[in-house]
Design an enzyme around this catalytic site. Structure first.
Site, PDB file in Angstrom:
ATOM      1  N   GLU A  19      12.010  -1.107  74.285  1.00  0.00           N
ATOM      2  CA  GLU A  19      13.231  -0.939  73.234  1.00  0.00           C
ATOM      3  C   GLU A  19      14.384  -1.442  73.285  1.00  0.00           C
ATOM      4  OE1 GLU A  19      13.927   3.171  74.253  1.00  0.00           O
ATOM      5  OE2 GLU A  19      11.924   3.911  73.779  1.00  0.00           O
ATOM      6  N   ILE A 172       7.976   6.255  69.988  1.00  0.00           N
ATOM      7  CA  ILE A 172       8.769   7.045  70.752  1.00  0.00           C
ATOM      8  C   ILE A 172       8.821   6.749  72.178  1.00  0.00           C
ATOM      9  CG2 ILE A 172       8.047   9.143  69.560  1.00  0.00           C
ATOM     10  CD1 ILE A 172       6.009   9.922  71.412  1.00  0.00           C
ATOM     11  N   ASP A 173      10.019   7.178  72.951  1.00  0.00           N
ATOM     12  CA  ASP A 173       9.904   6.734  74.284  1.00  0.00           C
ATOM     13  C   ASP A 173       8.980   6.851  75.286  1.00  0.00           C
ATOM     14  OD1 ASP A 173      12.700   6.228  73.112  1.00  0.00           O
ATOM     15  OD2 ASP A 173      13.572   7.928  73.964  1.00  0.00           O
ATOM     16  N   LYS A 174       8.760   5.951  76.434  1.00  0.00           N
ATOM     17  CA  LYS A 174       7.963   6.024  77.402  1.00  0.00           C
ATOM     18  C   LYS A 174       7.876   7.422  77.897  1.00  0.00           C
ATOM     19  CE  LYS A 174       7.255   4.833  82.106  1.00  0.00           C
ATOM     20  NZ  LYS A 174       7.885   4.160  83.325  1.00  0.00           N
TER      21      LYS A 174
END
Length: 361
Positions: A19, A172-174
């Site tokens: 990101e 979406i984030d880790k």
């Protein structure tokens, strides 16, 4: 907190670096894209269609593929989308942009379990577990969702995991769990991408945040950009000329005194949007290390309470955020598709712990 470049590199290699590593570009129409290729037309350039201009400069790329990219708004000249018939002139800067970072290395298929919620000939919906990085990047060359998709599609000759016209439509984030949609054809990705861009998709998250929200329902509006004082964070800015417009609607589902369970509905989809929006309101997500939620922010000073919260941190060792629902129009059938996923065990146990603690107070 000031973070050195070396510290930032180390942290991002171990976390959701993809990101941060590849800065995105926001176009005039509001799309968030990443530049994959750039070519400068020299002073002696004769007028030439942009599709011919690019085919002559790119290996293993057909003119038809370039034309499809132009139709999808992925060919820019001097920062503006153009059609394949545009005539390149001396001094023009021609770029190819996509909705995800460029992969500068081979994607290795890996047999990583996938929780597939739905699949047909055009798309796939997957429920991503927390801890799984979405896209490969420096420091995360393998072990990602994209590597898992490469394995899943290994016998499908029409799916090239490196083809930016296919694959994940959003991210979406880790350490966020939940639903993602994957396009299996270029037409499906274009159609789905437009739905996300036009904000017609339906996305709901569940989050556990510190403190009690002042209102049971509300809307958080604030431009989001990189925090100039901390390379690892995004931040909210009141200046309308800084960052990207972001809107998060929320509803308090249940309050446990020191923390609250909230439903979040995204109107926009910015990097770390829910996490940074709630942090800006003084309510960081529970155990969100990057935004300060990994500390005891509300409650008593009693040792028993501190031990309870530490146990909660161990129960859910990540930010308490789950992408629970996803809705969109099927790109081929036109049918409205709605998907729902259960809150994962770590979060559900965490919520039950706080519910039980509230009852014993």
């Amino acid at each position: 907190m000031e973070v050195s470049d070396i510290e930032a590199e180390k942290y991002l290699e171990e976390n959701d670096r993809e990101e941060i590593e590849h800065p995105s570009i926001t176009l005039a129409d509001g799309r968030e894209v990443f530049e994959h290729f750039r070519f400068e037309a020299d002073k002696g350039q004769q007028l030439l269609r942009v599709d011919k201009f690019l085919v002559a400069r790119m290996e293993k790329t057909s003119r038809n593929r370039i034309q499809q990219a132009a139709d999808a708004g992925c060919i820019l000249v001097n920062g503006l989308p153009v059609k394949s018939s545009y005539k390149v002139k001396p001094g023009d800067t021609v770029s190819i942009v996509m909705d995800r970072p460029r992969y500068d290395f081979e994607i290795i298929p890996q047999d990583i379990p996938l929780d597939i919620v739905y699949e047909d000939d055009y798309l796939l919906v997957v429920n991503k577990p927390a801890g799984l990085v979405v896209h490969p990047g420096h420091g995360n060359y393998d072990g990602t969702l994209v590597n898992a998709l490469a394995w899943h599609f290994r016998d499908n000759p029409d799916y090239d995991v490196s083809d930016p016209r296919l694959g994940l439509v959003h991210r979406i984030d880790k350490d966020t769990s939940g639903l993602l949609v994957v396009a299996k054809t270029p037409e499906a990705k274009t159609h789905l991408g437009l739905q996300f861009f036009n904000k017609t998709t339906k996305r709901e998250y569940r989050a556990l945040v510190w403190g009690e929200m002042p209102d049971k329902t509300g809307t958080i509006i604030g431009n989001i950009a990189r925090n100039p004082r901390n390379k690892l964070q995004m931040a909210v800015f009141s200046d309308p000329n800084i960052g990207k417009h972001a809107v998060t609607h929320y509803e308090v589902i249940e309050s446990f005194g020191y923390v609250s369970l909230v439903k979040c509905v995204l109107e926009t989809g910015r990097t770390h949007q829910i996490r940074v929006h709630f942090m800006s309101q003084g309510h960081p997500l529970f155990n969100d290390e990057r935004y300060g939620g990994h500390k005891i922010l509300k409650g008593t000073t009693f040792a028993k309470y501190r031990q309870f919260v530490e146990n909660c941190f161990e129960t859910c060792p990540r930010q308490a955020l789950h992408a629970k629902t996803l809705g969109f129009v099927h790109p081929v059938t036109g049918e409205m598709m709605n998907f729902d996923s259960e809150i994962p065990t770590d979060m559900s146990v965490l919520i039950e712990k706080w519910r039980a603690y509230r009852r014993t107070e």
